[in-house]
Scaffold this active site. Sequence first.
Site, PDB file in Angstrom:
ATOM      1  N   THR A  42     -18.477  -4.055  60.756  1.00  0.00           N
ATOM      2  CA  THR A  42     -19.526  -3.393  59.994  1.00  0.00           C
ATOM      3  C   THR A  42     -20.843  -3.626  60.745  1.00  0.00           C
ATOM      4  O   THR A  42     -21.732  -2.653  61.092  1.00  0.00           O
ATOM      5  CB  THR A  42     -19.757  -3.944  58.579  1.00  0.00           C
ATOM      6  OG1 THR A  42     -18.552  -3.876  57.749  1.00  0.00           O
ATOM      7  CG2 THR A  42     -20.974  -3.241  58.006  1.00  0.00           C
ATOM      8  N   LYS A  71     -15.488 -15.173  56.560  1.00  0.00           N
ATOM      9  CA  LYS A  71     -16.672 -14.542  57.047  1.00  0.00           C
ATOM     10  C   LYS A  71     -17.610 -14.921  56.222  1.00  0.00           C
ATOM     11  O   LYS A  71     -18.804 -15.344  56.500  1.00  0.00           O
ATOM     12  CB  LYS A  71     -16.471 -12.922  57.260  1.00  0.00           C
ATOM     13  CG  LYS A  71     -15.474 -12.608  58.200  1.00  0.00           C
ATOM     14  CD  LYS A  71     -15.600 -11.241  58.629  1.00  0.00           C
ATOM     15  CE  LYS A  71     -15.097 -10.043  57.628  1.00  0.00           C
ATOM     16  NZ  LYS A  71     -13.725  -9.904  57.754  1.00  0.00           N
ATOM     17  N   LYS A 143     -21.688  -9.796  38.607  1.00  0.00           N
ATOM     18  CA  LYS A 143     -22.397 -10.689  37.468  1.00  0.00           C
ATOM     19  C   LYS A 143     -23.767 -10.665  37.441  1.00  0.00           C
ATOM     20  O   LYS A 143     -24.129 -11.017  36.326  1.00  0.00           O
ATOM     21  CB  LYS A 143     -21.785 -12.198  37.731  1.00  0.00           C
ATOM     22  CG  LYS A 143     -21.983 -13.410  36.571  1.00  0.00           C
ATOM     23  CD  LYS A 143     -21.223 -14.559  37.040  1.00  0.00           C
ATOM     24  CE  LYS A 143     -21.561 -15.586  36.027  1.00  0.00           C
ATOM     25  NZ  LYS A 143     -20.857 -17.153  36.278  1.00  0.00           N
ATOM     26  N   TYR A 222     -15.880  22.624  29.930  1.00  0.00           N
ATOM     27  CA  TYR A 222     -15.258  22.309  28.565  1.00  0.00           C
ATOM     28  C   TYR A 222     -13.876  22.031  28.864  1.00  0.00           C
ATOM     29  O   TYR A 222     -13.136  22.126  30.130  1.00  0.00           O
ATOM     30  CB  TYR A 222     -15.615  23.302  27.482  1.00  0.00           C
ATOM     31  CG  TYR A 222     -15.251  24.770  27.902  1.00  0.00           C
ATOM     32  CD1 TYR A 222     -13.970  25.337  27.958  1.00  0.00           C
ATOM     33  CD2 TYR A 222     -16.175  25.654  28.537  1.00  0.00           C
ATOM     34  CE1 TYR A 222     -13.781  26.539  28.292  1.00  0.00           C
ATOM     35  CE2 TYR A 222     -16.129  27.080  28.657  1.00  0.00           C
ATOM     36  CZ  TYR A 222     -14.995  27.448  28.726  1.00  0.00           C
ATOM     37  OH  TYR A 222     -14.535  28.707  28.961  1.00  0.00           O
ATOM     38  N   HIS A 282      -0.856  30.722  32.148  1.00  0.00           N
ATOM     39  CA  HIS A 282      -0.921  29.666  31.019  1.00  0.00           C
ATOM     40  C   HIS A 282       0.210  28.734  31.117  1.00  0.00           C
ATOM     41  O   HIS A 282       1.049  28.472  30.521  1.00  0.00           O
ATOM     42  CB  HIS A 282      -0.463  30.632  29.917  1.00  0.00           C
ATOM     43  CG  HIS A 282      -1.617  31.585  29.502  1.00  0.00           C
ATOM     44  ND1 HIS A 282      -2.972  31.334  29.319  1.00  0.00           N
ATOM     45  CD2 HIS A 282      -1.568  32.840  29.388  1.00  0.00           C
ATOM     46  CE1 HIS A 282      -3.468  32.152  28.759  1.00  0.00           C
ATOM     47  NE2 HIS A 282      -3.028  33.176  29.107  1.00  0.00           N
ATOM     48  N   ARG A 449      17.442  29.817  22.466  1.00  0.00           N
ATOM     49  CA  ARG A 449      17.808  29.936  23.925  1.00  0.00           C
ATOM     50  C   ARG A 449      17.982  31.359  24.142  1.00  0.00           C
ATOM     51  O   ARG A 449      17.665  32.088  24.979  1.00  0.00           O
ATOM     52  CB  ARG A 449      18.879  29.130  24.069  1.00  0.00           C
ATOM     53  CG  ARG A 449      19.193  29.130  25.542  1.00  0.00           C
ATOM     54  CD  ARG A 449      19.983  28.120  26.131  1.00  0.00           C
ATOM     55  NE  ARG A 449      18.937  26.713  26.061  1.00  0.00           N
ATOM     56  CZ  ARG A 449      18.270  26.311  26.856  1.00  0.00           C
ATOM     57  NH1 ARG A 449      17.846  26.997  27.997  1.00  0.00           N
ATOM     58  NH2 ARG A 449      17.490  25.354  26.485  1.00  0.00           N
ATOM     59  N   ASP A 479      26.458  33.653  22.818  1.00  0.00           N
ATOM     60  CA  ASP A 479      25.931  34.762  22.503  1.00  0.00           C
ATOM     61  C   ASP A 479      25.158  35.227  23.515  1.00  0.00           C
ATOM     62  O   ASP A 479      24.673  36.327  23.966  1.00  0.00           O
ATOM     63  CB  ASP A 479      25.093  34.675  21.020  1.00  0.00           C
ATOM     64  CG  ASP A 479      24.325  33.410  21.035  1.00  0.00           C
ATOM     65  OD1 ASP A 479      24.253  32.566  22.018  1.00  0.00           O
ATOM     66  OD2 ASP A 479      23.763  33.090  20.000  1.00  0.00           O
TER      67      ASP A 479
END
Length: 525
Positions: A42, A71, A143, A222, A282, A449, A479
Amino acid sequence: MTAPDVVPIRTALISVSDKLGLSDLAAGLQRAGVAIYSTGGTRRHLEQSGIDVMDVAEYTGFPEMLDGRVKTLHPKIFGGILAIRDRDDHMDAIEEHDIIPFDLVIVNLYPFAATASRPGATREECVEQIDIGGPSLVRAAAKNHNDVAVSTSPEQYSEILTQLESAGGTTHELRSELAADAFDHTAGYDRAIADFMRGDTIGGEFPSSLNLSLRRKTQLRYGENPHQRAALYADPSDRSANLVSARQISGKELSYNNLLDLDAALEIVRGFGGPAVSVIKHNNPCGAATDTKLARACRRALAGDPLSAFGSVLGFNRTVDRETAELLCEPGLFIEAIVAPDFSAEAVGLLTSKPRWRENVRLMQVGRLDTPPSPIQRRFISGGVLVQDADRMTSSMLQWKTVTKTKVADELWDDVSFAWEMVRHVKSNAIVLAKDTSLIGVGAGQMSRVDSVEISIDKAGDRAQGSVLASDAFFPFPDSIEVAAEAGVVAVIQPGGSRRDQEVIDACDKHNLPLVLTGRRHFKH
């Protein structure tokens, strides 16, 4: 102990793994006269950006050691973070030991989750990405948020700089929010490590505890309806191409329903190796197709149910090119949103300028689809969460059985496979009709079905002649077969497993209709 409303920022400790936005933040701090202390990579990154930085090792008088494992674990660091500013004994103690109080701590952690999810990552590599000093710094600063601001994400940098420029420091409200985010951050990090160390994987038992760490990405206008509030949360552990991490190239704000439909559209096209297009309305497919050319697949997908395709969302598994965009710009079409790995510049130009709906269409770029989504699926119910394996297991044709006297013609097998792949994406009870690797009829979500069969045939119309029918679960009675045969269906694929399977097989034989049993159900509720 009182909390001052605005705490000036005079000193900052920075140690980050993710360098995104860091140079701009540090430049803003430097302009405000903030003294910056930093470590290792860094520090080098900031120095290369022209920022004046004090090396932590030089400040503490103790060098980095153990390949960077140690470190910041030093009293001169943690004393400067944890000292309560309005307690004289605390301030006397840090003054006695030449400890500088830190007003701002900017830390994000080693990329453990990303490493653990990377294919081929070794256990040693994963363990080395367990951050020790980082979480300790974050928790200490959180903290003591009455006196110290802590940042764990580049998304927070702009608000910190805004307050620094306008008020000279951070407000108590912001410090409290940052502290809550910080504890969320470390909790999710520890959860990922715990799951890894315990060995919780999809191949074993589900975790004994499930802790979700999600970050709000945006609040939506929404929910499913205008009277419902909604928001979108990101799962940082998900590395796949998805709608939450997608880049929106153009169009209006996405709605709750848009996101659900786009997710469904993307899920379908992921499953195909060749160019594929899905059309969602949908949350159910009303069209889909595969072809060697994307534009042809798109045309045939839209033709599956042209009436329902109006106002739909589309999913692509290839870059949307100019030819495909020209097709989408033809008169009479209205598309709400499109998700694809990418869009060519010409395609974006056409889709955002030519059609009447150009200002509204949402173009979502998700990137390459190489990385599979999570193998785990979660669904909330009142009082808890249902967790299951996602239904992504591929089905081998070698496991399928043709159980009728009439066998499937060679030229029909592509349609049989396509229909079986598609039916898993339709809400139960699910029936699909396919022809020329295109979806031409869908019956979804019916209590009976046979109702789904009749709806799919009605949608297909004359195109049902010569089509293949797929059912997500077994036929309880013959069927549906009678109805399908009368409509001209030429092959049926379904799981089987009913006590009346033989009656269904006999009905197929009566009509010389080949029946393939897969032995696997694909309910989608």
